[in-house]
Motif scaffolding. Sequence first.
Motif, PDB file in Angstrom:
ATOM      1  N   ILE A 216      -4.722   5.880  13.671  1.00  0.00           N
ATOM      2  CA  ILE A 216      -4.694   6.452  12.326  1.00  0.00           C
ATOM      3  C   ILE A 216      -3.601   5.755  11.519  1.00  0.00           C
ATOM      4  CG2 ILE A 216      -4.267   8.525  10.951  1.00  0.00           C
ATOM      5  CD1 ILE A 216      -5.261  10.176  13.298  1.00  0.00           C
ATOM      6  N   ILE A 217      -3.994   5.230  10.376  1.00  0.00           N
ATOM      7  CA  ILE A 217      -3.012   4.723   9.410  1.00  0.00           C
ATOM      8  C   ILE A 217      -2.971   5.771   8.306  1.00  0.00           C
ATOM      9  CG2 ILE A 217      -2.397   2.841   7.846  1.00  0.00           C
ATOM     10  CD1 ILE A 217      -3.905   0.961   9.711  1.00  0.00           C
ATOM     11  N   PRO A 218      -1.965   6.650   8.326  1.00  0.00           N
ATOM     12  CA  PRO A 218      -2.026   7.894   7.553  1.00  0.00           C
ATOM     13  C   PRO A 218      -1.807   7.759   6.055  1.00  0.00           C
ATOM     14  CG  PRO A 218       0.034   7.771   8.763  1.00  0.00           C
ATOM     15  CD  PRO A 218      -0.786   6.599   9.207  1.00  0.00           C
ATOM     16  N   VAL A 219      -1.293   6.612   5.598  1.00  0.00           N
ATOM     17  CA  VAL A 219      -1.073   6.451   4.157  1.00  0.00           C
ATOM     18  C   VAL A 219      -1.634   5.106   3.709  1.00  0.00           C
ATOM     19  CG1 VAL A 219       0.590   6.308   2.274  1.00  0.00           C
ATOM     20  CG2 VAL A 219       1.004   7.889   4.161  1.00  0.00           C
ATOM     21  N   ILE A 220      -2.785   5.152   3.066  1.00  0.00           N
ATOM     22  CA  ILE A 220      -3.284   3.994   2.329  1.00  0.00           C
ATOM     23  C   ILE A 220      -2.886   4.142   0.866  1.00  0.00           C
ATOM     24  CG2 ILE A 220      -5.356   2.750   1.595  1.00  0.00           C
ATOM     25  CD1 ILE A 220      -4.697   2.392   4.539  1.00  0.00           C
ATOM     26  N   GLU A 221      -2.942   5.392   0.413  1.00  0.00           N
ATOM     27  CA  GLU A 221      -2.596   5.680  -0.985  1.00  0.00           C
ATOM     28  C   GLU A 221      -2.299   7.158  -1.124  1.00  0.00           C
ATOM     29  OE1 GLU A 221      -5.072   5.728  -5.191  1.00  0.00           O
ATOM     30  OE2 GLU A 221      -5.444   4.096  -3.765  1.00  0.00           O
ATOM     31  N   ILE A 222      -1.264   7.488  -1.880  1.00  0.00           N
ATOM     32  CA  ILE A 222      -0.946   8.875  -2.215  1.00  0.00           C
ATOM     33  C   ILE A 222      -1.226   9.082  -3.696  1.00  0.00           C
ATOM     34  CG2 ILE A 222       0.818  10.682  -2.304  1.00  0.00           C
ATOM     35  CD1 ILE A 222       2.334   9.191  -0.104  1.00  0.00           C
ATOM     36  N   ASN A 223      -2.096  10.042  -4.001  1.00  0.00           N
ATOM     37  CA  ASN A 223      -2.352  10.426  -5.387  1.00  0.00           C
ATOM     38  C   ASN A 223      -1.566  11.693  -5.671  1.00  0.00           C
ATOM     39  OD1 ASN A 223      -4.523   8.483  -6.247  1.00  0.00           O
ATOM     40  ND2 ASN A 223      -5.465   9.317  -4.402  1.00  0.00           N
ATOM     41  N   GLY A 224      -0.492  11.566  -6.426  1.00  0.00           N
ATOM     42  CA  GLY A 224       0.343  12.721  -6.744  1.00  0.00           C
ATOM     43  C   GLY A 224      -0.266  13.514  -7.876  1.00  0.00           C
ATOM     44  N   ARG A 225      -1.409  14.077  -7.609  1.00  0.00           N
ATOM     45  CA  ARG A 225      -2.197  14.821  -8.596  1.00  0.00           C
ATOM     46  C   ARG A 225      -3.385  15.409  -7.861  1.00  0.00           C
ATOM     47  NH1 ARG A 225      -6.510  11.496  -8.855  1.00  0.00           N
ATOM     48  NH2 ARG A 225      -6.228   9.244  -8.848  1.00  0.00           N
ATOM     49  N   PHE A 226      -4.212  16.164  -8.571  1.00  0.00           N
ATOM     50  CA  PHE A 226      -5.490  16.583  -8.019  1.00  0.00           C
ATOM     51  C   PHE A 226      -6.388  15.347  -7.881  1.00  0.00           C
ATOM     52  CE2 PHE A 226      -5.972  21.374  -8.791  1.00  0.00           C
ATOM     53  CZ  PHE A 226      -4.605  21.589  -8.794  1.00  0.00           C
TER      54      PHE A 226
ATOM     55  N   PRO B 172       2.690   4.556  10.896  1.00  0.00           N
ATOM     56  CA  PRO B 172       1.915   3.318  10.998  1.00  0.00           C
ATOM     57  C   PRO B 172       1.450   2.867   9.618  1.00  0.00           C
ATOM     58  CG  PRO B 172       1.167   4.945  12.611  1.00  0.00           C
ATOM     59  CD  PRO B 172       2.108   5.659  11.697  1.00  0.00           C
ATOM     60  N   VAL B 173       1.521   1.560   9.359  1.00  0.00           N
ATOM     61  CA  VAL B 173       1.075   1.005   8.078  1.00  0.00           C
ATOM     62  C   VAL B 173       0.157  -0.183   8.352  1.00  0.00           C
ATOM     63  CG1 VAL B 173       3.105   1.737   6.768  1.00  0.00           C
ATOM     64  CG2 VAL B 173       3.113  -0.491   7.905  1.00  0.00           C
ATOM     65  N   CYS B 174      -0.609  -0.557   7.346  1.00  0.00           N
ATOM     66  CA  CYS B 174      -1.450  -1.743   7.459  1.00  0.00           C
ATOM     67  C   CYS B 174      -0.580  -2.999   7.532  1.00  0.00           C
ATOM     68  CB  CYS B 174      -2.377  -1.858   6.246  1.00  0.00           C
ATOM     69  SG  CYS B 174      -3.603  -0.548   6.106  1.00  0.00           S
ATOM     70  N   ARG B 175      -1.057  -3.993   8.241  1.00  0.00           N
ATOM     71  CA  ARG B 175      -0.352  -5.278   8.226  1.00  0.00           C
ATOM     72  C   ARG B 175      -0.378  -5.840   6.809  1.00  0.00           C
ATOM     73  NH1 ARG B 175      -2.731  -9.559  12.014  1.00  0.00           N
ATOM     74  NH2 ARG B 175      -1.356 -10.848  10.701  1.00  0.00           N
ATOM     75  N   GLY B 176       0.762  -6.286   6.352  1.00  0.00           N
ATOM     76  CA  GLY B 176       0.851  -6.823   5.007  1.00  0.00           C
ATOM     77  C   GLY B 176       2.267  -6.736   4.502  1.00  0.00           C
ATOM     78  N   ARG B 177       2.447  -7.007   3.223  1.00  0.00           N
ATOM     79  CA  ARG B 177       3.784  -6.919   2.648  1.00  0.00           C
ATOM     80  C   ARG B 177       3.725  -6.777   1.135  1.00  0.00           C
ATOM     81  NH1 ARG B 177       6.206 -12.598   1.517  1.00  0.00           N
ATOM     82  NH2 ARG B 177       4.755 -14.091   2.439  1.00  0.00           N
ATOM     83  N   ILE B 178       4.860  -6.368   0.586  1.00  0.00           N
ATOM     84  CA  ILE B 178       5.039  -6.243  -0.856  1.00  0.00           C
ATOM     85  C   ILE B 178       5.459  -7.599  -1.398  1.00  0.00           C
ATOM     86  CG2 ILE B 178       6.373  -5.112  -2.678  1.00  0.00           C
ATOM     87  CD1 ILE B 178       6.703  -2.751  -0.610  1.00  0.00           C
ATOM     88  N   CYS B 179       4.817  -8.047  -2.469  1.00  0.00           N
ATOM     89  CA  CYS B 179       5.076  -9.376  -3.028  1.00  0.00           C
ATOM     90  C   CYS B 179       5.555  -9.250  -4.473  1.00  0.00           C
ATOM     91  CB  CYS B 179       3.808 -10.230  -2.982  1.00  0.00           C
ATOM     92  SG  CYS B 179       3.158 -10.482  -1.317  1.00  0.00           S
ATOM     93  N   ASP B 180       6.521 -10.085  -4.828  1.00  0.00           N
ATOM     94  CA  ASP B 180       7.050 -10.051  -6.192  1.00  0.00           C
ATOM     95  C   ASP B 180       6.815 -11.352  -6.944  1.00  0.00           C
ATOM     96  OD1 ASP B 180       8.810 -11.717  -4.905  1.00  0.00           O
ATOM     97  OD2 ASP B 180      10.574 -10.445  -5.197  1.00  0.00           O
ATOM     98  N   SER B 181       5.924 -12.209  -6.417  1.00  0.00           N
ATOM     99  CA  SER B 181       5.597 -13.461  -7.109  1.00  0.00           C
ATOM    100  C   SER B 181       4.223 -13.932  -6.662  1.00  0.00           C
ATOM    101  CB  SER B 181       6.634 -14.546  -6.798  1.00  0.00           C
ATOM    102  OG  SER B 181       6.515 -14.963  -5.437  1.00  0.00           O
ATOM    103  N   ILE B 182       3.640 -14.839  -7.437  1.00  0.00           N
ATOM    104  CA  ILE B 182       2.339 -15.404  -7.094  1.00  0.00           C
ATOM    105  C   ILE B 182       2.438 -16.205  -5.802  1.00  0.00           C
ATOM    106  CG2 ILE B 182       0.496 -16.926  -7.879  1.00  0.00           C
ATOM    107  CD1 ILE B 182       0.786 -14.216  -9.371  1.00  0.00           C
TER     108      ILE B 182
END
Length: 463
Positions: free
Chosen positions: A333-343, A174-184
């Motif tokens: 549950i929306i399980p991925v809002i952000e992944i921090n690949g670090r501590f 599951p993801v949040c409603r929205g999309r990836i944008c490549d322009s203003i």
Amino acid sequence: MPNSFHLIRWLTDEREKGTIIWLFNIGAEKFWNPVQAGIVDVNEDRIVSRMEEMNLLLCREQDVIILRERPDDAFLEQLRAWGFSIPRIWTPAPGEERASISELVLRDPELLGRLTQLGVEEPDAVLVPYAVTRLEEAIAKRCELRLVAAPSEVNASVNDKIGNREIAEALELPVCRGRICDSIDAIREAYEELTTGEGAFERVIIKEPYGASGKGLYIVDAPDKLNTLLLRLGRYAKQHPDARWLVEGWYHKIGDVNYQLYVSPEGEAEVFSIKEQMLRDTVYIGSRFPVKWANGEDEAYHSFGEKIGKHLHAIGYTGVAGIDSIIAEGGEIIPVIEINGRFTLSTYLSFVSRVIGSPLTYLSRYFKLTTDYPLPYAEVNELLQREGLLYREDTGEGVLVYTSGTLPVRMDESTGKFNGRLFALIAAASETRADELSSRLEAFIEAVQRERRGDEVGSHPGR
């Protein structure tokens, strides 16, 4: 033959194994994705860099930790009294304050020599940084140390918020409603889609690919605010034609949850800590743990973590990842809002119950402090004890301040003030009791700052 490395086991059931060389290289994002620094606050950067001391909560006695400065002796004594293990503490030669800890290490031939010798004398030694950039790879290569983490380019790709959404979509999560944008224009269209029609959102969040601690996140709740933001993003887009942004609806939620995932070199994926996050808008201010679940969410998070971990391993990632998620109204549950690949800051608190004890409720908080006089660690504890707030072993309750170098102990020459942050962990027998102690701690912080203002009549503690 070196032991097989597994961070979680080495920190729990196999604490006698090997030697971990710890390095808290916070600020790695600027090496993954160089951008304009903007206005630089040297004093704030110094405080952030001294958060390195919280790494001591993970250390074992045989380990080595590399710190910019040796911590306050009173702080080290208090950690020992609480039951934490104090490792060997090594510091690089002093250098430019704005330099990262890894840059300081690389500029110190003597320290590099000590690390090289350590690798010879202790073949099980491994380098475990907060994050991996080209600098930590250079340290490992120069000193012939085993760096138990993914390559820096893989780390950078995992710390891309847009890439995080693409991972979730690829795994059909599951993801949040929205999309990836490549322009203003695409951002404007996405905003219109999300704020009109059935299921319209009151607010929208626009995310840049990289950033930490709320940077690169923009909450938009009105068209005029969007127009102002797009003017700024448009200037950036002209210089970066490949720029992308993530535009998502801002959900009403019943919980912000962070879960800590460890991906071993062999591909095991283990969720080792889950915490309820306390946020002010988009900025983290603390955590509550362990989480009391209502509908079996714990099992769901372990399942999500295993699925994400296997995917991360398949693309070459190993090590700790801190994943932010939300539980939306209605319980989804929306399980991925952000992944921090670090501590993350949450990582360092993940094993305190092994020292302090359980079952307990823990609440972490942090506060910004500004005073006219220094406030060193011993005095903070003395004041907390006076107020009946300091942690007591006999009751198993109270406040533990778990850094010393972040406190207001050095004057900001530009303002004449002493700025700092107080990182506190509240241990209590119940959530109600933890909330009570948290409220008392807030009142304590306000009182200390009032007393430390030079324009008020009367004495102040410790003067």
